[in-house]
Scaffold this active site. Sequence first.
Site, PDB file in Angstrom:
ATOM      1  CB  ALA A   1      39.321  17.253  37.432  1.00 55.73           C
TER       2      ALA A   1
ATOM      3  N   GLY B   1      37.892  38.233  33.200  1.00 54.68           N
ATOM      4  CA  GLY B   1      36.578  37.801  32.723  1.00 54.68           C
ATOM      5  C   GLY B   1      36.657  36.454  32.047  1.00 54.68           C
TER       6      GLY B   1
ATOM      7  CE  LYS C   1      46.765  39.453  36.675  1.00 52.74           C
ATOM      8  NZ  LYS C   1      45.562  40.296  36.812  1.00 52.74           N
TER       9      LYS C   1
ATOM     10  CD  GLU D   1      37.353  36.849  43.061  1.00 54.21           C
ATOM     11  OE1 GLU D   1      36.577  36.060  43.612  1.00 54.21           O
ATOM     12  OE2 GLU D   1      37.706  36.762  41.884  1.00 54.21           O
TER      13      GLU D   1
ATOM     14  CB  VAL E   1      50.139  38.273  32.391  1.00 55.79           C
ATOM     15  CG1 VAL E   1      50.353  39.777  32.529  1.00 55.79           C
ATOM     16  CG2 VAL E   1      51.131  37.523  33.259  1.00 55.79           C
TER      17      VAL E   1
HETATM   18  N1  HSE Z   1      41.201  39.924  39.691  1.00 54.62           N
HETATM   19  C1  HSE Z   1      41.968  40.282  38.541  1.00 54.62           C
HETATM   20  C2  HSE Z   1      41.632  41.689  38.091  1.00 54.62           C
HETATM   21  C3  HSE Z   1      41.738  39.349  37.371  1.00 54.62           C
HETATM   22  O1  HSE Z   1      40.828  42.356  38.718  1.00 54.62           O
HETATM   23  O2  HSE Z   1      42.216  42.125  37.121  1.00 54.62           O
HETATM   24  C4  HSE Z   1      42.456  38.082  37.534  1.00 54.62           C
HETATM   25  O3  HSE Z   1      43.838  38.285  37.618  1.00 54.62           O
END
Ligand code: HSE
Length: 450
Positions: free
Chosen positions: A61, A327, A224, A209, A151
Amino acid sequence: MTSASAEGFNGNYPGKGIGTPVGIAVLGKGTVGTEVLRLLGEFSDNLEQRISSPIEVRGVAVSDVEKHKDAPEVQGLYLTGDARELVTRDDVDIVVELIGGIDYPRELVLEALGAGKSVVTANKALVAAHGSELADAANAAGVDLYYEAAVAAAIPVVGMLRRSLAGDQVQRISGIVNGTTNFILDAMASTGASYEEALAEATRLGYAEADPTADVEGHDAASKAAILASMGFHTRVTFDDVYCEGITHVTSDDIEAAKQSDQTIKLLAICERLIDAEGNTTGINARVHPTLVPNEHPLASVDKSYNAIFVEAEAAGRLMFYGNGAGGAPTASAVLGDLVGAARNKVHGGRAPAENPYADYPVVPFGEVTTRYHINMTVNDRVGVLANLTKRFAAAGISLSAVRQEVSGDEAHLIVVTHAAREQDLHAIVDQLTGHDDVLSVNSVIRLDA
Ligand code: HSE
């Protein structure tokens, strides 16, 4: 003679039987979804051997079918924009949720669980916010809910708490669980870059991001921490229970001051059991904040975007887990591990160990927790100032472990390191110092690890 398991029955959770295909639905085809689909193709023979049945992808999906329809990983697969229809299909046994966000995936996961599908998700925000509701739904339906990938990607820390340490008493979990912020802090320490420069580099390299808020403000790490604390202490801990402070205020001066005292600043997620003088657990706490870690501590040398989790358990002692915490491929590895577990149960019968919040410890507010402060101030360099300021700490019942002063002109840089004290008392003294006539500025306040 065939075993009960090979016949496909295990107590209340009968299996489909060896050789019967396991149908899966994959929700989402971003970086992780793409890698999961690619590896499902590449590893299919091995996965079949490990499960004793083939995995068959019933559908994928996506929000935009046109955009994805020519991708190599979905050739020959049913691609749909209707995730709701897919998750309840009769021939789907396991739903793999890789969409991200909270509300929409929550609805889909609840629908899937309610329809008797096991669910594998990599969605930390969803589990940290609604883990209990999802676990209850999985229990009610007698299916599995797996979230190893939520996590630290492939670092097997959820499974370690869920299974390996299931017989032990976890005392403390502390770790670097966000790669983006570790990359930024490491770049600041190793190149002298400012926070802004290091963030720009993290963005250029694809770690951060376009909107880095969730990482740099500590929200990702707090999700986490909630999951780790829930698993480790058999208590339901949500995102809102976690004290959270990110790295946006960490300066090059803080990094330099840390170096001078043989320490390194890391964004740590810390989950701890609070124990009174009689050895009884009085509660638990989970928090995320920049932390001064002594250079000889194994977490101090975790560089670049690596993650590491340090677990202290009563019988096991100290354990450390290290690796790629993000990743496509490392996250897909964790998803596939969960998928194999869920698929085995579908074939042979039985369920994975679920969360068990029987201990139900109170989550102690952060103000009540014991921490240590490293306070960096600029003060007037006048007779009696140092004595006067240190007296304030004594009056508040806070013991000092080190005081360092460097004079420059009429001003002095004063660094005060406290012994352990209640967070709210330390916070109050910083407020007092901020308003003190002889304190020109409180430049930084960074907590020490324990
Ligand atoms: N954005 C997170 C990090 C990975 O930089 O570790 C996804 O949880």
